[in-house]
Design a protein around this motif. Sequence first.
Motif, PDB file in Angstrom:
ATOM      1  N   PHE A 134      69.938   9.435  45.945  1.00  0.00           N
ATOM      2  CA  PHE A 134      68.974  10.518  45.760  1.00  0.00           C
ATOM      3  C   PHE A 134      68.714  10.761  44.280  1.00  0.00           C
ATOM      4  O   PHE A 134      67.575  11.016  43.865  1.00  0.00           O
ATOM      5  N   LEU A 135      69.755  10.664  43.450  1.00  0.00           N
ATOM      6  CA  LEU A 135      69.588  10.844  42.008  1.00  0.00           C
ATOM      7  C   LEU A 135      68.714   9.747  41.421  1.00  0.00           C
ATOM      8  O   LEU A 135      67.761  10.032  40.670  1.00  0.00           O
ATOM      9  N   THR A 136      69.008   8.492  41.756  1.00  0.00           N
ATOM     10  CA  THR A 136      68.297   7.371  41.125  1.00  0.00           C
ATOM     11  C   THR A 136      66.895   7.190  41.703  1.00  0.00           C
ATOM     12  O   THR A 136      65.937   6.939  40.960  1.00  0.00           O
ATOM     13  N   MET A 137      66.776   7.334  43.006  1.00  0.00           N
ATOM     14  CA  MET A 137      65.490   7.088  43.659  1.00  0.00           C
ATOM     15  C   MET A 137      64.628   8.350  43.685  1.00  0.00           C
ATOM     16  O   MET A 137      63.417   8.292  43.437  1.00  0.00           O
ATOM     17  N   GLY A 138      65.242   9.505  43.949  1.00  0.00           N
ATOM     18  CA  GLY A 138      64.494  10.740  44.098  1.00  0.00           C
ATOM     19  C   GLY A 138      64.255  11.473  42.795  1.00  0.00           C
ATOM     20  O   GLY A 138      63.121  11.619  42.342  1.00  0.00           O
ATOM     21  N   VAL A 139      65.339  11.947  42.175  1.00  0.00           N
ATOM     22  CA  VAL A 139      65.201  12.767  40.971  1.00  0.00           C
ATOM     23  C   VAL A 139      64.641  11.949  39.809  1.00  0.00           C
ATOM     24  O   VAL A 139      63.669  12.345  39.159  1.00  0.00           O
ATOM     25  N   ALA A 140      65.267  10.786  39.532  1.00  0.00           N
ATOM     26  CA  ALA A 140      64.770   9.938  38.441  1.00  0.00           C
ATOM     27  C   ALA A 140      63.353   9.461  38.732  1.00  0.00           C
ATOM     28  O   ALA A 140      62.507   9.382  37.832  1.00  0.00           O
ATOM     29  N   GLY A 141      63.076   9.140  40.006  1.00  0.00           N
ATOM     30  CA  GLY A 141      61.729   8.713  40.372  1.00  0.00           C
ATOM     31  C   GLY A 141      60.702   9.804  40.134  1.00  0.00           C
ATOM     32  O   GLY A 141      59.592   9.534  39.644  1.00  0.00           O
ATOM     33  N   PHE A 142      61.045  11.036  40.457  1.00  0.00           N
ATOM     34  CA  PHE A 142      60.129  12.148  40.241  1.00  0.00           C
ATOM     35  C   PHE A 142      59.827  12.311  38.752  1.00  0.00           C
ATOM     36  O   PHE A 142      58.665  12.460  38.350  1.00  0.00           O
ATOM     37  N   VAL A 143      60.870  12.262  37.933  1.00  0.00           N
ATOM     38  CA  VAL A 143      60.678  12.377  36.484  1.00  0.00           C
ATOM     39  C   VAL A 143      59.823  11.216  35.962  1.00  0.00           C
ATOM     40  O   VAL A 143      58.922  11.399  35.137  1.00  0.00           O
ATOM     41  N   GLY A 144      60.088  10.001  36.463  1.00  0.00           N
ATOM     42  CA  GLY A 144      59.305   8.843  36.058  1.00  0.00           C
ATOM     43  C   GLY A 144      57.834   9.005  36.384  1.00  0.00           C
ATOM     44  O   GLY A 144      56.954   8.647  35.579  1.00  0.00           O
ATOM     45  N   CYS A 145      57.528   9.570  37.547  1.00  0.00           N
ATOM     46  CA  CYS A 145      56.132   9.792  37.936  1.00  0.00           C
ATOM     47  C   CYS A 145      55.443  10.768  36.995  1.00  0.00           C
ATOM     48  O   CYS A 145      54.274  10.584  36.634  1.00  0.00           O
ATOM     49  N   LEU A 146      56.156  11.826  36.615  1.00  0.00           N
ATOM     50  CA  LEU A 146      55.571  12.798  35.689  1.00  0.00           C
ATOM     51  C   LEU A 146      55.276  12.155  34.342  1.00  0.00           C
ATOM     52  O   LEU A 146      54.211  12.370  33.751  1.00  0.00           O
ATOM     53  N   ILE A 147      56.234  11.362  33.845  1.00  0.00           N
ATOM     54  CA  ILE A 147      56.036  10.687  32.555  1.00  0.00           C
ATOM     55  C   ILE A 147      54.892   9.687  32.650  1.00  0.00           C
ATOM     56  O   ILE A 147      54.028   9.614  31.765  1.00  0.00           O
ATOM     57  N   GLY A 148      54.865   8.894  33.740  1.00  0.00           N
ATOM     58  CA  GLY A 148      53.803   7.910  33.912  1.00  0.00           C
ATOM     59  C   GLY A 148      52.428   8.549  33.960  1.00  0.00           C
ATOM     60  O   GLY A 148      51.467   8.051  33.355  1.00  0.00           O
ATOM     61  N   GLY A 149      52.304   9.686  34.656  1.00  0.00           N
ATOM     62  CA  GLY A 149      51.021  10.369  34.730  1.00  0.00           C
ATOM     63  C   GLY A 149      50.587  10.926  33.381  1.00  0.00           C
ATOM     64  O   GLY A 149      49.411  10.842  33.011  1.00  0.00           O
ATOM     65  N   TRP A 150      51.544  11.482  32.636  1.00  0.00           N
ATOM     66  CA  TRP A 150      51.228  12.019  31.304  1.00  0.00           C
ATOM     67  C   TRP A 150      50.766  10.902  30.366  1.00  0.00           C
ATOM     68  O   TRP A 150      49.772  11.048  29.654  1.00  0.00           O
TER      69      TRP A 150
END
Length: 375
Positions: free
Chosen positions: A240-256
């Motif tokens: 959940f940490l690697t796929m969920g939380v880190a993935g969510f943060v990655g999506c925010l960075i990618g969109g920005w």
Amino acid sequence: MVIQRAAIAAVQVLGLAVWFSMSAVVPSLRTEWGISAGAAVWLTASVQLGFVTGAVGATVLNLADRVRPHLLLAASAATGATLTLILGLTVDGLAAAIPLRFLTGVALAGVYPVGMKLMASWSESRNRGRALGVLIGALTLGSALPHVFGQLPWREVLVAAAAIAFLGAATALAFVRPGPFLTATTAQLNPRYALQMFRERKPRLVNLGYFGHMWELYALWTWLPTFLISANEPTGLTVFLTMGVAGFVGCLIGGWVADKYGRAPAAVGALTVSGLCCLLSPLAWGTPLLIAFCVVWGASVIADSGVFSASLSEVADPRYVGTALTALTAIGFGLTVVSIQLVPLLAELVTWRYAFLLLVPGPVIGALAMLRTRS
């Protein structure tokens, strides 16, 4: 606008909780049902095939552009929840589980692409990358959510996932509505638009970039728990940490990054990092750095997903954005069935330490395609 975007993202988190609900309980099911690893693959692959089937049907019928999207979203989430609940309460083997998981995938074809269209409809081009990054981040959290409950008895995990998805359907029905930034007119039936899209250079390249991304993404998500177990690392909250939380943060960075520097640089950057993770995964396996390595991988592997959606929504025919996004996901998820199947086959030959090397061509091809969109 903020309330609508939040509601759409919430529906993705809640409605997609049923997607990986079976993957989270595969270890206990293998023991209880006495099934092999090869047979267990179909608990995930059947959902992917169902999604592809549903997405192809929706593409041919232009459903996302001809049906009120919030109603389609609510009905699809409720259907996926119902099928998961039936499986959790009544099923005792693969013979019944696989058809139900297939039908769940069909239902989810009305959640993910429709959610993308709705989010795009509430986002101007200058901030659409960030908005879709939030949406894909929500999808990532929703997909990873069952791993939090993975230590519970498997039936309880499925019932919990179904309850969460029902809440998503209710949220869509009560709060979500189409926005002003995509055409609100009902499109005419045009079954050939998905093929016409590939005749245009930029939509074709964006699709190709997305296909490379998808070759890697779901195979990693499906087999990450097994990869960690083979290295004697914990799963559950770790996934959940690697796929969920880190993935969510990655999506925010990618969109920005996509909104500030452009769609192609954002996609190429994410694909480069995730491709290097594929390549270096044998070196990270079994080391104290493996969890940190997987956190970076989990962030980068999904960071570009919203970028591709935003890109296609801007270059496709505005009358058929929903159809274009549905076709994109239909073919992309079809590819995931292949890569999900091949990874464990390679693992049997070379061990899990080297299995993810199979995924390297995906981000390479995707990055090259997105680089060409700039010329």
